[in-house]
Write a protein that holds these residues in place. Structure first.
Motif, PDB file in Angstrom:
ATOM      1  N   LEU A  72       0.869  -1.365   0.161  1.00  0.00           N
ATOM      2  CA  LEU A  72       0.063   0.159  -0.057  1.00  0.00           C
ATOM      3  C   LEU A  72       0.968   1.060   0.192  1.00  0.00           C
ATOM      4  CD1 LEU A  72      -3.287  -0.609   2.543  1.00  0.00           C
ATOM      5  CD2 LEU A  72      -2.894   0.661   0.259  1.00  0.00           C
ATOM      6  N   VAL A 129       2.232   1.529  -3.629  1.00  0.00           N
ATOM      7  CA  VAL A 129       1.638   1.983  -4.665  1.00  0.00           C
ATOM      8  C   VAL A 129       1.081   3.346  -4.699  1.00  0.00           C
ATOM      9  CG1 VAL A 129       0.934  -0.145  -5.378  1.00  0.00           C
ATOM     10  CG2 VAL A 129      -0.672   1.108  -3.676  1.00  0.00           C
ATOM     11  N   ARG A 130       1.101   3.986  -3.193  1.00  0.00           N
ATOM     12  CA  ARG A 130       0.785   5.513  -3.152  1.00  0.00           C
ATOM     13  C   ARG A 130       1.813   6.451  -3.561  1.00  0.00           C
ATOM     14  NH1 ARG A 130      -1.053   3.904   2.513  1.00  0.00           N
ATOM     15  NH2 ARG A 130      -3.631   3.602   2.463  1.00  0.00           N
ATOM     16  N   GLY A 156      -1.119   3.677  -7.521  1.00  0.00           N
ATOM     17  CA  GLY A 156      -2.297   3.337  -6.756  1.00  0.00           C
ATOM     18  C   GLY A 156      -3.781   3.804  -7.462  1.00  0.00           C
ATOM     19  N   GLN A 186      -7.052   1.762 -11.279  1.00  0.00           N
ATOM     20  CA  GLN A 186      -8.142   0.746 -10.918  1.00  0.00           C
ATOM     21  C   GLN A 186      -7.566  -0.864 -10.867  1.00  0.00           C
ATOM     22  OE1 GLN A 186     -12.051   0.552 -12.833  1.00  0.00           O
ATOM     23  NE2 GLN A 186     -12.839   1.028 -10.820  1.00  0.00           N
ATOM     24  N   GLN A 230      -5.479  -1.066  -7.985  1.00  0.00           N
ATOM     25  CA  GLN A 230      -6.373  -0.950  -6.891  1.00  0.00           C
ATOM     26  C   GLN A 230      -7.197  -2.283  -6.323  1.00  0.00           C
ATOM     27  OE1 GLN A 230      -8.977   2.223  -7.410  1.00  0.00           O
ATOM     28  NE2 GLN A 230      -7.759   3.945  -7.017  1.00  0.00           N
ATOM     29  N   HIS A 231      -7.626  -2.932  -7.449  1.00  0.00           N
ATOM     30  CA  HIS A 231      -8.472  -4.229  -7.363  1.00  0.00           C
ATOM     31  C   HIS A 231      -7.527  -5.355  -6.878  1.00  0.00           C
ATOM     32  CE1 HIS A 231     -12.464  -3.074  -9.440  1.00  0.00           C
ATOM     33  NE2 HIS A 231     -12.078  -2.122  -8.829  1.00  0.00           N
ATOM     34  N   VAL A 249      -6.953  -4.753  -3.385  1.00  0.00           N
ATOM     35  CA  VAL A 249      -8.231  -5.133  -2.460  1.00  0.00           C
ATOM     36  C   VAL A 249      -8.283  -6.608  -2.328  1.00  0.00           C
ATOM     37  CG1 VAL A 249     -10.662  -5.366  -2.748  1.00  0.00           C
ATOM     38  CG2 VAL A 249      -9.758  -3.295  -3.106  1.00  0.00           C
ATOM     39  N   ASP A 250      -7.859  -7.527  -3.526  1.00  0.00           N
ATOM     40  CA  ASP A 250      -7.793  -8.896  -3.227  1.00  0.00           C
ATOM     41  C   ASP A 250      -6.836  -9.246  -2.257  1.00  0.00           C
ATOM     42  OD1 ASP A 250     -10.012  -9.157  -4.935  1.00  0.00           O
ATOM     43  OD2 ASP A 250      -8.732  -9.514  -6.578  1.00  0.00           O
ATOM     44  N   SER A 258      -5.857  -7.697   0.339  1.00  0.00           N
ATOM     45  CA  SER A 258      -6.587  -7.257   1.647  1.00  0.00           C
ATOM     46  C   SER A 258      -7.826  -8.300   2.241  1.00  0.00           C
ATOM     47  CB  SER A 258      -6.931  -5.725   1.979  1.00  0.00           C
ATOM     48  OG  SER A 258      -8.118  -5.866   1.156  1.00  0.00           O
TER      49      SER A 258
END
Lengths: 393, 370
Positions: B254, B257-258, B268, B271, B274-275, B278-279, B281
């Motif tokens: 995280l 990517v930020r 980040g 999309q 991002q996805h 998310v996966d 996390s």
């Protein structure tokens, strides 16, 4: 850390178990296990039985006729319902509009509508989606124009599940075009027998009629049917966000029903290698889905513990929805696989008794399951929500 | 129903966290690894002083009687900071195998708790993880036992002072009856030790035994259940380590990517990136929920074996997937020795293998739920 049941919870568990013992008709079970909804008549019958026992609205506070159960009690109730092959209660009245009415509705709305939801007297449908407003719901164009003491509604709603059996519909309609798109939206309650409503079925891949288009043509409803304030409808959806984790949790808890059906089908099916359930490749596939289902049940426990502690679950409700919907697809697909070559015998052209035992439930279940990653916020939208709200991306 | 640590467990967690930050900061990792055994010995002594080594040992054997949840509080920190100290092998598995084993075991466990002695379990033969798939033999001569056979993999065994060796006093390979457990000192006559370093810097070994004098632990011929119960404890502890490591890998990703800019924007903001995060996390939450429910069930004394088998499979799947994606989203630099994410991946791969890989435990789950 402690997940053991307290003595009073054990007593409650026994009460619930007794209630469900032998109370679910055999012919409901295959439908339920396929993740399909029972017929509206049967769902209403089930709702009435629960209401008679005082359990019609498990997630509602006592003052509105609910049970006032703790999250632990809810978890017990759903666990036992799932184990007994009971259906999930129909959620559009109980979980979607009911809580909005008791949070934002007028006293008259509360007094009139809430008891009718609990008793099963009113069936509600949700008029949200439109042809141009799916994931981007704020793009909706249905209008409600004030005319004296009425609103006059014109528009076109899509994917209105059970509109064909519903007594009432709650709709989001635009009452203003000023400001941000979300600001001009109001939530209005509509009787389905109001003149100007036309329902047209949408035929879906599972060959089961559950959803519709609804055309609203100069539909005139009293202005008192608005919930809360004009232009605030979008915000009322937020009460659902907080409750969403309970809906996700409850739904995910019914997943083991489908897995039992897969096991039974594989235990019945004879192959050249013996019973399918003994074939290593199949056992490994089944174990994989069952293991992931165990994981989702563990995630549900975490949600319930948050709720019990009054803590925010962050993105965990969305996570359960994501994982549960993927798994129901995998489980129903495995059920179809367990039927083998006969999975191609969807409908009898002659003698019905020649069909596999669990047809058409298995196949309809597998096809219907495709919508679970689309409805209630598609998997892609869920991921966007988690990325934005939880990960700050 | 609650998942939170109590105050004591929280203090333990915080103490491990401070230790990890001081001793195993990601920036100093390569230096730490280069110190080798001397560094490990120094930290092991500190851990003894903090009381961690005696925590899982039963009170009547001189320990603190800590359960699966206290061990979890330690192991999450071990995982977050990728500490290479073999806490699970020496402080969880060995004591669980030896508990109630008599005076000799109690005396040794006291030394384990003090950091003076390390004991490793030699259970695996011929590349099979099944506790019953063993053919090493123990023959009784009067009331003494002599062991002959080969142990293919001894987790964290390279620097052990004693080995807990499973061997047959009866029965055939594959049978649960006839399995016994013995203590053998590392300097025993007839014992040959081959030492290995794993890709995650853990130090293992294999053993060849020819007529080695051995001391029995537990009931002769009936220790298969004891071994499996002890392995369940070790597995749950390893899962907590895996979850700690996964969460650290996601946090590192995280951050990356930020800040990493490409095409004029932080990656980040894309999309597709991002996805994937998310996966990762979601996989963390899945693994954490399973690990905590398994630890809780083990702590409350119920039958947890099928749950632990399920959790072992899924935590490994999630752990490897998360670490692989962490490397992927870091791009080229993710594959470097210098960055921490590649170390997480290596540890996750090895954690999968420790005490039975995904396939082994999936088959075990299927058998237990038949």
């Amino acid at each position: 850390m402690n997940l053991d049941l307290a003595p009073e919870d054990r007593e409650f568990q026994q009460d619930v178990r007794d209630f469900f013992a032998n109370s679910i008709p055999e012919d409901w079970k295959k439908t339920v296990r396929a993740g399909l909804r029972l017929s509206p008549e049967n769902l209403v019958a089930y709702q009435r039985r629960l209401a008679d026992r005082g359990w019609g609205a498990p997630t509602w506070p006592k003052e509105y006729g609910g049970t006032g159960w703790t999250p632990q009690q809810l978890h017990i109730f759903w666990s036992e319902a799932s184990a007994a092959d009971a259906p999930a209660q129909f959620h559009q009245g109980l979980e979607l509009i009911g809580p909005i009415i008791f949070t934002y509705g007028s006293q008259a709305q509360k007094d009139y509508y809430l008891p009718r939801i609990i008793s099963g007297e009113d069936w509600w449908c949700q008029g949200y989606s439109e042809p141009g407003a799916g994931s981007d719901l704020a793009a909706l164009r249905t209008r409600a124009d004030r005319d004296g003491d009425d609103y006059v509604i014109n528009g076109h709603k899509m994917w209105t599940s059970y509109a064909h059996v519903a007594d009432r519909m709650f709709i989001l309609a635009r009452t203003s075009n000023e400001g941000r798109r979300q600001q001009g939206i109001s939530l209005i309650l509509v009787d389905m027998d109001t003149p100007g409503i036309r329902i047209s079925p949408i035929h879906t891949l599972d060959e089961k009629h559950h959803t519709n288009e609804v055309f609203l043509d100069d539909v005139r409803v009293p202005a008192t049917n608005i919930v809360g304030e004009e232009g605030m409808g979008w915000n009322y959806g937020k009460v659902l966000l907080d409750r969403e984790r309970m809906v996700a949790a409850a739904t995910a808890m019914f997943l083991p029903q489908t897995l039992r059906a897969v096991r039974e089908a594989a235990t019945r099916r004879r192959t050249a290698y013996g019973l399918l359930i003994d074939k290593p490749e199949f056992r490994a596939k089944l174990a994989q889905v069952e293991i992931e289902a165990v994981a989702v049940q563990a995630m549900v426990l975490r949600l319930m513990a948050d709720a019990a502690a009054g803590a925010d679950s962050g993105p965990r409700g969305s996570m359960v929805k994501l994982r549960w919907s993927e798994l129901t697809q995998q489980a129903t697909a495995l059920w179809v696989e367990a039927l083998g070559p006969k999975a191609q015998h969807f409908a009898a052209l002659g003698d019905e008794s020649e069909l596999p035992d669990d047809m058409p439930f298995a196949l309809k279940g597998a096809l219907y399951a495709r919508v679970t990653t689309i409805y209630g916020g598609s998997s892609e939208i869920q991921r966007n929500i988690i990325a934005r709200r939880a990960l700050g991306l | 129903m609650q998942f939170a640590f109590n105050d004591e467990q929280q203090m333990l967690r915080d103490s491990v966290e401070r230790f990890g930050e001081d001793e195993w900061s990601a920036a100093d990792r390569l230096k730490r690894l280069a110190e080798g055994r001397e560094g490990t010995a120094r930290r092991w002594a500190q851990m003894a002083e903090l009381g961690w080594l005696m925590l899982p040992i039963a009170e009547e054997e001189g320990g603190l009687g800590g359960g699966p949840v206290e061990i979890m509080a330690i192991m999450e920190g071990v995982g977050r900071h990728l500490m290479t100290e073999a806490y699970v092998s020496h402080c969880v598995l060995a004591p669980a195998l030896m508990t109630g084993g008599g005076d000799h075991c109690a005396a040794l466990l006291e030394q384990v708790g003090a950091g003076q002695v390390r004991i490793a379990a030699a259970l695996i033969e011929d590349d099979d993880f099944d506790v019953a798939a063993i053919s090493a033999r123990a023959s009784a001569i009067d009331d003494r036992f002599k062991l002959t056979g080969t142990k293919t993999h001894v987790e964290d065994g390279a620097d052990a002072d004693w080995y807990l060796v499973s061997a047959r006093t009866g029965g055939a390979p594959g049978e649960r009856a006839g399995i016994s457990l013995f203590l053998v000192p590392s300097g025993a006559e007839g014992l040959a030790i081959q030492r290995f370093r794993a890709v995650d810097s853990h130090r293992h070994c294999s053993l060849d035994l020819v007529d080695v004098d051995a001391i029995p632990v537990g009931v002769i011929g009936e220790v298969a259940d004891r071994i499996e119960a002890a392995l369940d404890r070790a597995i749950v502890a390893h899962m907590a380590e895996a979850v700690g490591s996964m969460e650290a890998a996601v946090a590192a990703t995280l951050d990356y990517v930020r800040t990493r800019q490409q095409f004029g924007a932080p990656i980040g903001s894309f999309q597709v990136v991002q996805h994937k995060v998310v996966d990762m996390s979601v996989a963390c939450e899945e693994a954490r929920a399973l690990m905590m429910v398994a630890a809780s069930q083990l702590a409350s004394g119920g039958d947890a074996s099928s749950l632990i088998a399920a959790a072992k499979v899924r935590v490994a799947q999630c752990g490897i997937a998360v670490a692989q994606q962490a490397v992927q989203l870091h791009g080229g630099v993710g594959t470097s020795e210098e960055l921490i994410v590649s170390h997480h991946l290596r540890r996750q791969m090895m954690l999968d293998l420790a005490h039975g890989d995904r396939d082994h435990h999936k088959a075990r789950f299927a058998e237990l739920t038949r």
